[in-house]
Structure formats: structure tokens, C-alpha cells
Scaffold this active site. Structure first.
Site, PDB file in Angstrom:
ATOM      1  N   GLY A  14       1.032  -1.357  -0.040  1.00 57.67           N
ATOM      2  CA  GLY A  14       0.020  -0.037  -0.019  1.00 57.67           C
ATOM      3  C   GLY A  14       0.754   1.121  -0.005  1.00 57.67           C
ATOM      4  O   GLY A  14       0.403   2.188  -0.728  1.00 57.67           O
ATOM      5  N   ASN A  15       1.742   1.299   0.653  1.00 59.99           N
ATOM      6  CA  ASN A  15       2.744   2.641   0.821  1.00 59.99           C
ATOM      7  C   ASN A  15       3.335   2.836  -0.476  1.00 59.99           C
ATOM      8  O   ASN A  15       4.039   4.075  -0.713  1.00 59.99           O
ATOM      9  CB  ASN A  15       3.511   2.645   2.036  1.00 59.99           C
ATOM     10  CG  ASN A  15       4.727   1.746   2.097  1.00 59.99           C
ATOM     11  OD1 ASN A  15       4.706   0.731   1.231  1.00 59.99           O
ATOM     12  ND2 ASN A  15       5.768   2.120   2.568  1.00 59.99           N
ATOM     13  N   LYS A 131     -10.755  -9.649   3.321  1.00 57.08           N
ATOM     14  CA  LYS A 131      -9.759  -8.883   2.763  1.00 57.08           C
ATOM     15  C   LYS A 131     -10.216  -7.334   2.852  1.00 57.08           C
ATOM     16  O   LYS A 131     -11.101  -6.851   2.143  1.00 57.08           O
ATOM     17  CB  LYS A 131      -9.479  -9.328   1.244  1.00 57.08           C
ATOM     18  CG  LYS A 131      -8.714  -8.281   0.365  1.00 57.08           C
ATOM     19  CD  LYS A 131      -7.463  -8.903   0.412  1.00 57.08           C
ATOM     20  CE  LYS A 131      -6.395  -7.806   0.305  1.00 57.08           C
ATOM     21  NZ  LYS A 131      -5.134  -7.599   0.712  1.00 57.08           N
ATOM     22  N   LYS A 215      -2.429  -9.743  -2.780  1.00 57.42           N
ATOM     23  CA  LYS A 215      -1.364  -9.709  -3.771  1.00 57.42           C
ATOM     24  C   LYS A 215      -0.231 -10.328  -3.530  1.00 57.42           C
ATOM     25  O   LYS A 215       0.707 -10.639  -4.205  1.00 57.42           O
ATOM     26  CB  LYS A 215      -1.301  -8.181  -4.235  1.00 57.42           C
ATOM     27  CG  LYS A 215      -0.598  -7.344  -2.991  1.00 57.42           C
ATOM     28  CD  LYS A 215       0.724  -7.244  -2.793  1.00 57.42           C
ATOM     29  CE  LYS A 215       1.214  -6.379  -1.851  1.00 57.42           C
ATOM     30  NZ  LYS A 215       0.369  -6.557  -0.504  1.00 57.42           N
ATOM     31  N   LYS A 277       2.239 -12.112   3.951  1.00 59.06           N
ATOM     32  CA  LYS A 277       3.478 -11.952   3.515  1.00 59.06           C
ATOM     33  C   LYS A 277       4.463 -13.127   3.904  1.00 59.06           C
ATOM     34  O   LYS A 277       5.335 -13.578   2.832  1.00 59.06           O
ATOM     35  CB  LYS A 277       4.097 -10.762   3.889  1.00 59.06           C
ATOM     36  CG  LYS A 277       3.213  -9.391   3.389  1.00 59.06           C
ATOM     37  CD  LYS A 277       3.611  -8.155   4.161  1.00 59.06           C
ATOM     38  CE  LYS A 277       2.982  -7.113   3.780  1.00 59.06           C
ATOM     39  NZ  LYS A 277       2.035  -6.972   2.642  1.00 59.06           N
TER      40      LYS A 277
HETATM   41  N1  ADP Z   1       5.122  -9.358  13.026  1.00 54.67           N
HETATM   42  C1  ADP Z   1       5.064  -8.062  12.477  1.00 54.67           C
HETATM   43  N2  ADP Z   1       6.136  -7.574  12.063  1.00 54.67           N
HETATM   44  C2  ADP Z   1       6.033  -6.420  11.213  1.00 54.67           C
HETATM   45  N3  ADP Z   1       5.200  -6.023  10.903  1.00 54.67           N
HETATM   46  C3  ADP Z   1       3.613  -6.227  11.219  1.00 54.67           C
HETATM   47  C4  ADP Z   1       3.864  -7.546  11.831  1.00 54.67           C
HETATM   48  N4  ADP Z   1       2.467  -7.768  12.157  1.00 54.67           N
HETATM   49  C5  ADP Z   1       1.688  -6.829  11.646  1.00 54.67           C
HETATM   50  N5  ADP Z   1       2.549  -5.987  10.997  1.00 54.67           N
HETATM   51  C6  ADP Z   1       2.055  -4.687  10.299  1.00 54.67           C
HETATM   52  O1  ADP Z   1       1.972  -5.148   9.000  1.00 54.67           O
HETATM   53  C7  ADP Z   1       1.945  -4.039   8.060  1.00 54.67           C
HETATM   54  C8  ADP Z   1       2.431  -4.664   6.580  1.00 54.67           C
HETATM   55  O2  ADP Z   1       1.095  -4.971   6.124  1.00 54.67           O
HETATM   56  P1  ADP Z   1       0.038  -4.043   5.030  1.00 54.67           P
HETATM   57  O3  ADP Z   1       0.052  -2.637   5.730  1.00 54.67           O
HETATM   58  O4  ADP Z   1      -1.193  -4.749   5.107  1.00 54.67           O
HETATM   59  O5  ADP Z   1       0.910  -4.197   4.091  1.00 54.67           O
HETATM   60  P2  ADP Z   1       1.204  -3.707   2.367  1.00 54.67           P
HETATM   61  O6  ADP Z   1      -0.218  -2.742   2.426  1.00 54.67           O
HETATM   62  O7  ADP Z   1       2.236  -2.975   2.325  1.00 54.67           O
HETATM   63  O8  ADP Z   1       0.825  -4.883   1.677  1.00 54.67           O
HETATM   64  C9  ADP Z   1       3.263  -3.438   8.738  1.00 54.67           C
HETATM   65  O9  ADP Z   1       3.278  -1.886   8.053  1.00 54.67           O
HETATM   66  C10 ADP Z   1       2.982  -3.442  10.307  1.00 54.67           C
HETATM   67  O10 ADP Z   1       2.267  -2.442  10.594  1.00 54.67           O
HETATM   68  N1   CP Z   2      -5.136  -6.940  -3.576  1.00 54.91           N
HETATM   69  C1   CP Z   2      -4.303  -6.667  -2.707  1.00 54.91           C
HETATM   70  O1   CP Z   2      -3.681  -7.394  -1.812  1.00 54.91           O
HETATM   71  O2   CP Z   2      -3.922  -5.339  -2.227  1.00 54.91           O
HETATM   72  P1   CP Z   2      -3.585  -4.684  -0.854  1.00 54.91           P
HETATM   73  O3   CP Z   2      -2.073  -5.088  -0.871  1.00 54.91           O
HETATM   74  O4   CP Z   2      -3.600  -3.124  -0.802  1.00 54.91           O
HETATM   75  O5   CP Z   2      -4.284  -5.204   0.432  1.00 54.91           O
END
Ligand code: ADP
Ligand code: CP
Length: 316
Positions: A14-15, A131, A215, A277
Site C-alpha cells: 500500500g505505501n 480482505k 497480492k 507476506k
Molecule cells: N509481526 C509483524 N512484524 C512487522 N510488521 C507487522 C507485524 N504484524 C503486523 N505488522 C504490520 O503489517 C504491516 C504490513 O502489512 P500491510 O500494511 O497490510 O501491507 P501492504 O499494504 O504493504 O501490503 C506493517 O506495516 C506492520 O504495521
Molecule cells: N489485492 C491486495 O492484496 O491489495 P492490498 O495489498 O492493497 O491489500
């Protein structure tokens, strides 16, 4: 003899894209820098990305349109995913092209592939929407959205409320042959955007499914199918932690897949954020000897591939 390039599938979180049109236009510039850094390190890169905020925004806008105009039926979520692929691909491919031109790289064409991903209609995820999509809401806003639009809403890992939709696992990337051809011909390919457009096979017909594929899982499938050496998941943290957010938080530079499984069993990773992830990283690292996954911060992608940071997940 020239050394074979390392093939890397990158999953952008997302970022890397921001939450609004303006944020995305700015964010992709930083994202493009991180990706072109890897190209300059001699890597062959394939880009996949998320779409949570964008597909929520598009779907909500299309729903408003159909409420105003009775001749306009509601737009299926699968079509909204397709729209999000084009919109994000448009910004990303332009940012990548511009960043390469700024560094005098003129011989790598960029292409965004509209990608469909087959899902199983019997996937239990259809009965358990999980999701998060769209913007964050307060509890009051979420209750209003549930009542007014029929959205299913959930609290998202302590960060606020969001709409949730079904997220089945990716079974097959329909356009993998075309993606492979473009990659083999030296193009920089953006594929499996938003996890891919979810489709179900009905004979020769592909029918859109009401879902958003994760994703991270789609990128893992893509990395396996393209015989990548690395899967790099770029997100908002530099490393994966255990006891995340606790006083005894511990950032990990590496994890074997066995250790990762143990941590997952101990619920160290939040579902819907870090858990998919780590699950994808483990699956990729175990899919063939020598494969490595890396989870790190977008801006640290180059340091990550040079072994200086991030969390490396590998099979011992
Ligand atoms: N065990 C963990 N170690 C590191 N980050 C974690 C953990 N559990 C949850 N997180 C959170 O997960 C976030 C990443 O997930 P998300 O924001 O959904 O990712 P993206 O949108 O980049 O795919 C990190 O920024 C953090 O806030
Ligand atoms: N499709 C999907 O996983 O989107 P985000 O990474 O923004 O959650």
C-alpha cells in the site's frame, strides 16, 4: 561469459501506491526509483502490486453511479479490479519509464498486463470475507456503510474499520504465457495487479468472481511460474518482527521456513497484513532449492538485495 541476471518478482504494498489519486501520483515516483535501483544492480524485475484502497474507491464510486441511474447496474468487483489494474499500471509504467529515461536507460520497454487469476468457486474464503478494501473508517462510519451500502465491515489490526470482501487463493494465472513472453524478451512487466482479476472457469468462459485476491499470494504464484530467484515483498516496515508492537519486540534479519512456521503457529503475524507476506515467503522459499524471499521497506529494496537489511526467509 556474462553472469545470468537474478530474476526478481516484487510485490508492492500500500505505501508504494498511496491512498488517493494525488498520493499515488507522488508515491509511484519513489517506487520507481526503488525498482530502477534494482535494474541498475543487474536484476531482471517483474512488478506485482496491491489495490486495496483503489479497488474500494472505484467500487464505491461505481455503486454511487448505479444508485443515481437505474439503467446503470452495479459494477461487479472483478470489473473494479480490472479498472484498478489499468489505473495503477498507467501511473506505475509512466513513473518507471520516466525514471529509466532519467538514468539514460532507453532499452527496457515497460508493459502492464491485464491479468486474470483463476480462483476455486468452492474456496471457503467466499463464505468468510476477510480482505480489507477501501479507506479506513471510524466505527460510526463503518456502521453507516454497513447499513446504507450493505458492506461487511471489520476492524483492521488496530488501525480502524474497513470494508472486507472475499479473498480466495490464486489457483492459476491465465495470462502467464503472455507475461513470460514479455519478460523473456527483456520487457519490464507489471502483472497480477491487485492480486489479479478473480475469475472462475466455466468451460471456455471465464466468469468474474466477486472477490479481491491477496497480492502477496498472487505474487508468489507469479514468482514460481516465472522461475524467479527472489520474491521481494516491499511494505511499510524494514523487517518482520516477533512480539510486534510489544515492549520485547524483536526485528528479524532472517528466518528459516521452519522458524517462520513456528512463529505463525504462535500467532506472531497479524492476519490480513504480515501473515500473508510470511506465508507467501515460506511457500516460495520451499518451492525449489536456492529460492529466497525478502520482506523489507520499499526505500530499502536495493540494500535488501545486497543483503544489508530486510528479513530474509530461506529453507535451511
Ligand atoms: N509481526 C509483524 N512484524 C512487522 N510488521 C507487522 C507485524 N504484524 C503486523 N505488522 C504490520 O503489517 C504491516 C504490513 O502489512 P500491510 O500494511 O497490510 O501491507 P501492504 O499494504 O504493504 O501490503 C506493517 O506495516 C506492520 O504495521
Ligand atoms: N489485492 C491486495 O492484496 O491489495 P492490498 O495489498 O492493497 O491489500
Amino acid at each position: 561469459m556474462t553472469e545470468k541476471k537474478k530474476r526478481i518478482v516484487i510485490a508492492l504494498g500500500g505505501n508504494a501506491l498511496g491512498n488517493t489519486l494525488h498520493e499515488q501520483m507522488l508515491a509511484v515516483k519513489t517506487t520507481a526509483k526503488a525498482i530502477v535501483d534494482l535494474i541498475q544492480e543487474g536484476c531482471e524485475v517483474i512488478v506485482a502490486h496491491g489495490n486495496g484502497p483503489q479497488v474500494g474507491m472505484i467500487n464505491h464510486a461505481m455503486a454511487a453511479l448505479s444508485r443515481e441511474d437505474p439503467n446503470q447496474p452495479n459494477t461487479p468487483l472483478s470489473v473494479c479490479v480490472a479498472m484498478s489494474q489499468a489505473y495503477i499500471g498507467y501511473d506505475l509504467q509512466n513513473a518507471l519509464r520516466e525514471e529509466m529515461y532519467n538514468r539514460d536507460i532507453f532499452d527496457i520497454p515497460v508493459a502492464t498486463m491485464v491479468t486474470q487469476v483463476r480462483v476455486d468457486p468452492e474456496d471457503p474464503a467466499f463464505k468468510n470475507p476477510s480482505k480489507p478494501i477501501g479507506h479506513f473508517m471510524t466505527k460510526e462510519q463503518a456502521e453507516y456503510a454497513a447499513k446504507e451500502y450493505g458492506y461487511i465491515v471489520k476492524e483492521d489490526a488496530g488501525r480502524g474499520w474497513r470494508r472486507v470482501v472475499a479473498s480466495p487463493l490464486p489457483q492459476e494465472i491465465i495470462e502467464i504465457g503472455a507475461i513470460d513472453t514479455l519478460v523473456e524478451s527483456g520487457q519490464l512487466v507489471i502483472a497480477c495487479g491487485g492480486g489479479g482479476i478473480p475469475v472462475m472457469r466455466h468451460g471456455n468462459h471465464l466468469k468474474g468472481a466477486s472477490a479481491v485476491i491477496d497480492k502477496d499470494f498472487a505474487s508468489e504464484r507469479l514468482a514460481e511460474d516465472l522461475h524467479a530467484d527472489y520474491l521481494i515483498i516491499l511494505t511499510a516496515v524494514e523487517k518482520v518482527a516477533i512480539h510486534f508492537g510489544q515492549p520485547d519486540e524483536q526485528w528479524l534479519s532472517e528466518m528459516t521456513t521452519d522458524e517462520a512456521r513456528q512463529y505463525m503457529a504462535q500467532n506472531e503475524f497479524a492476519p490480513g497484513s504480515m501473515l500473508p507476506k510470511v506465508q507467501s515467503a515460506v511457500k516460495f522459499a520451499e518451492s525449489r532449492p536456492g529460492r529466497t524471499a525478502l520482506i523489507t521497506l520499499l526505500q530499502k529494496a536495493k540494500d535488501g538485495i545486497l543483503g544489508k537489511t530486510g528479513t530474509r526467509i530461506y529453507r535451511a
